[in-house]
Design a protein around this motif. Structure first.
Motif, PDB file in Angstrom:
ATOM      1  N   LEU A 278      -2.682  51.080  -8.329  1.00 51.03           N
ATOM      2  CA  LEU A 278      -1.382  50.864  -7.682  1.00 51.03           C
ATOM      3  C   LEU A 278      -0.261  50.914  -8.734  1.00 51.03           C
ATOM      4  O   LEU A 278       0.787  51.533  -8.525  1.00 51.03           O
ATOM      5  N   VAL A 279      -0.510  50.266  -9.858  1.00 50.97           N
ATOM      6  CA  VAL A 279       0.490  50.217 -10.934  1.00 50.97           C
ATOM      7  C   VAL A 279       0.628  51.587 -11.607  1.00 50.97           C
ATOM      8  O   VAL A 279       1.737  52.094 -11.806  1.00 50.97           O
ATOM      9  N   TRP A 280      -0.506  52.195 -11.924  1.00 57.05           N
ATOM     10  CA  TRP A 280      -0.453  53.530 -12.543  1.00 57.05           C
ATOM     11  C   TRP A 280       0.326  54.497 -11.656  1.00 57.05           C
ATOM     12  O   TRP A 280       1.165  55.248 -12.126  1.00 57.05           O
ATOM     13  N   TYR A 281      -0.003  54.470 -10.373  1.00 53.60           N
ATOM     14  CA  TYR A 281       0.618  55.423  -9.465  1.00 53.60           C
ATOM     15  C   TYR A 281       2.122  55.193  -9.355  1.00 53.60           C
ATOM     16  O   TYR A 281       2.907  56.142  -9.389  1.00 53.60           O
ATOM     17  N   ALA A 282       2.523  53.937  -9.232  1.00 53.86           N
ATOM     18  CA  ALA A 282       3.957  53.655  -9.118  1.00 53.86           C
ATOM     19  C   ALA A 282       4.691  54.166 -10.360  1.00 53.86           C
ATOM     20  O   ALA A 282       5.783  54.737 -10.267  1.00 53.86           O
TER      21      ALA A 282
END
Lengths: 365, 403
Positions: A278-282
């Motif tokens: 989720l963090v990587w993608y954001a």
């Protein structure tokens, strides 16, 4: 499609993780958390040498010209090691503000000094990130700024501040300039003091472009970095809980062999695993997927805030009474996660913003 | 990170879309969900569609040509493209039953040449329907304690005992079954993996009434059921290892987040169209908050799946990231169903396709069925043991009667 880190990113991760693990110990955190500045100055110097301040700053100004996902990878490591140094505001939000809204002269004045770590800039955008409380705001009258702006981040040691007035105009204010008073407020996380800025006929130094999009992007980046930091901190807390549960014996066996403990650890791990993506993608979307950037940042921080709270309290519980003491120091991570949750919009705020963004509810008046 | 398709995959996606556009009129109306909720024999249309998908490589893609498959190199990205494109077009995906997902990989890895030749093609083309005989009344989470026994009689095994939770046994043609054949061996080494026809004399199937009111599970009783020894897969006493190795194939069967995303999409519509006192439900702050919480969870799992696809494609070994999928996916689906029911309020308790209701009453079925999935296939509690013991390397549960 490749959803993962590149060789270069793995190297960045490894070099920061290695350095931070070697340098930081509990005593260092403890000492810094009690200090007025909340900053470990020698550590900051070491991290300057690793290029921490200039990650996002263009190579033209002495930075590394990297992208937000690279900064997020570093933020995860800063959170994991509970690094007592400023980061999100001064080295992410401020350089972005200058890059997106500063004049060439302003960029030339500030960015090289930021990139080298010679200066830091606090950021006070709480009025835009989470709304205003008790009508605190800064009014610009004929290029004189008046008012009060709370919850400035990375501000205790800053040489300047980034703020936005009620018209959405960004300004840089120098610490010590006439009419600028900085009130330092201790927070639960001693390495993250908050500051209130009091402005009385302070000289405005507007950034060249008045751009609501720039303010949004700066806040978005800050949120992603805070989520990344909380993710790293939560992973560390889980790792410690698991290690402790394997060592600590009661009733003649390791407490980690009891399902009551084991399942709590499994739940933490299960909740945390997808947060990394989720963090990587954001962070990736911030630079590459403009249509998905706003929503993915809101979802990432709001979800990480919730998982962070669950993991931080559960990891302490696994340690039993020891988790509650200062000896283990777990509370530092607990407090960092709690601090990040409240900054730049708490989860309820962010979810409401996500609903507005998708047109599910009417925009705020 | 590079989320764009590379040239080969871009071309493949275009090919899948082209196929869908040209053939979608042949697709059955039945959804995968409807078969899950109410198992029944496949219609002619379903079988033809499945066979077409096998021919084109959109089902059982990597099964070798010699066994009736398409014979493609494994490429998890292409598999994902197929799944995503079918979902996007609103088409039922290729069949994913226990024959296709569990028996076929097991035969490919452990079966004899004759077994492969005989069973793989009819299975992937939906001509033969399989059920799985694993759990027993006394052997659920502790599956290896199973007591269904077979004694030798000439060239045959003679099976006595019973199985439970046997999905679709009432309509299945065949069963793959774990049976204790080696009386002198220990708990884990005494089990064999047998395949036999459900028409074999001595098999009695009794439907097991579940909370959904629909018969989907059964109890199966074996009384002197005679099965030739040649129908052991992978050798006598190897059944436990074989059953476990099959579970490793489940990597391809990641928590399919398309389901969750699709249901969330439906819920978006409900929150817009359902009104309370004349106002759309989205204006209720609590409803809105619950929705975005679920949206974040769906997004997290969807992205997690992309990470796992990349890890699998780059040869990274199975790790804790895979182990959390069943627990998270099943729990999330159940939470989504629960939310849908709450949105519908009193309407949400209507059941079994009440015609006067403008929303189908399928949400209660999902809500119960998905609770079943939290328990089935390794309960949530067993999943947590797996995550903790294998993923986090925590001390194991004490095991008794080790073989």
């Amino acid at each position: 499609m490749f959803f993962g880190l590149s060789e270069e990113q793995l190297l960045i991760q490894e070099s920061f993780r290695g350095h931070l693990t070697r340098s930081i110990d509990l005593d260092r955190i403890r000492k810094t958390a009690k200090s007025e500045s909340g900053t470990d100055t020698p550590l900051r110097q070491e991290l300057n040498d690793l290029g921490l301040p200039g990650l996002l700053i263009s190579e033209d100004f002495g930075g590394s010209g990297l992208q937000l996902i690279d900064a997020a990878i570093v933020a995860i490591e800063l959170g994991r090691s509970m690094a007592p140094v400023p980061f999100a505001a001064t080295f992410i939000m401020a350089p972005l503000a200058l890059t997106l809204a500063g004049s060439p002269a302003q960029q030339a004045e500030w960015l090289p000094r930021l990139a080298s770590g010679e200066t830091t800039i606090g950021v006070a955008l709480a009025n835009y990130a989470s709304g205003t409380r008790r009508s605190d705001s800064v009014i610009n009258q004929n290029n004189r700024l008046n008012g009060k702006i709370p919850f400035a981040l990375d501000a205790a040691t800053a040489d300047a501040f980034l703020i936005a007035d009620t018209d959405g105009q960004l300004h840089l204010l120098r610490t010590g300039a006439p009419g600028v008073t900085v009130e330092v407020l201790p927070s639960i996380d001693g390495t993250r003091p908050l500051c209130t800025l009091h402005l009385e006929n302070a000289d405005a130094e507007p950034l060249a472009k008045n751009s609501p999009e720039a303010i949004e992007a700066i806040i978005r980046a800050g949120r992603i970095i805070l989520a990344a930091e909380s993710f790293g901190a939560a992973e560390e807390m889980l790792d410690r809980a698991v290690a402790y549960a394997k060592e600590r014996n009661q009733f003649g066996r390791a407490i980690g062999s009891f399902q009551a403990i084991k399942h709590l650890c499994a739940e933490m791990a299960a909740e945390l695993q997808p947060c990394q993506s989720l963090v990587w993608y954001a962070a990736y979307a911030f630079d590459h997927l403009p249509e998905d950037a706003a929503l993915s940042a809101l979802l990432a921080k709001s979800h990480m805030d919730e998982v962070g709270r669950f993991v931080s309290r559960s990891a302490i519980e696994v340690h039993g009474g020891m988790g509650y003491t200062d000896l283990m120091g777990l509370h530092f991570w607990f407090k960092r996660i709690g601090f990040n949750r409240a900054q730049l919009g708490g989860p309820e705020n962010l979810r409401a913003a996500a609903a507005r963004l998708q047109g599910f509810v009417a925009p705020a008046a | 990170m590079d989320l764009a398709d590379r040239a080969e995959h871009k071309a493949f996606r275009a090919e899948v879309r082209e196929f869908i556009a040209a053939h979608r009129h042949l697709a059955p109306e039945e959804t995968a969900d409807s078969y899950r909720l109410l198992p029944r024999p496949y219609s002619e249309k379903v079988r033809k569609w499945q066979s077409l998908l096998v021919d084109k490589g959109y089902a059982s893609r990597t099964v070798p040509k010699s066994y009736g498959g398409f014979g493609a190199e494994p490429d998890i990205l292409k598999t994902k493209i197929i799944t995503d494109e079918f979902f996007r077009a609103g088409l039922p995906p290729a069949l994913y039953n226990q024959g296709v997902s569990m028996l076929v990989p097991t035969l490919l890895e452990h079966g004899s040449e004759e077994q492969k030749k005989k069973w793989i093609e009819p299975t992937i083309r939906a001509e033969v329907f399989w059920c799985q005989g694993y759990s027993e009344p006394g052997a659920g989470s502790d599956l290896a304690s199973l007591q269904t026994r077979a004694h030798e009689d000439g060239d045959d095994f003679v099976i006595n005992g019973s199985k439970i939770w046997t999905s679709s046994a009432h309509i299945a043609d065949m069963i793959f079954c774990l049976v204790r054949t080696e009386t002198k061996a220990g708990k884990y080494d005494g089990i064999s993996y047998l395949i036999f026809s459900m028409d074999t004399p001595g098999i009695e199937v009794r439907p097991l009434q579940t909370m959904t009111g629909h018969p989907s599970f059964n109890e199966v009783f074996f009384t002197d059921v005679r099965v030739p020894k040649s129908q052991v897969v992978g050798g006598r006493g190897k059944g436990w290892k074989i059953a476990n190795s099959t579970l490793a194939h489940e990597r391809g069967m990641l928590a399919n987040t398309n389901h969750a995303a699709g249901r969330l999409q439906k819920i978006t519509g409900m929150l817009k169209s359902e009104t309370l006192n004349g106002r759309p439900l989205f204006e209720n702050a609590v409803m809105m908050d619950r929705f975005i919480r679920l949206q974040a969870r769906v997004q997290a799992l969807r992205l997690h799946e992309m990470r796992l696809v990349t890890e699998a494609a780059t040869g990274k070994p199975r790790n804790i990231a895979d182990m959390v999928c069943k627990l998270l996916g099943c729990e999330l689906n159940h939470q989504i169903d629960a939310f849908a029911i709450d949105i519908l309020g009193e309407i949400g308790v209507l059941y079994d396709g009440v015609p006067s209701v403008h929303h189908d009453s399928i949400w209660q079925q999902f809500f119960m069925y998905d609770l079943g999935l939290i328990i089935g296939g390794g309960t949530a509690q067993i999943q947590k043991n797996i995550i903790a013991e294998r993923g986090l390397d925590m001390p194991r549960e004490p095991k008794s009667a080790k073989g």
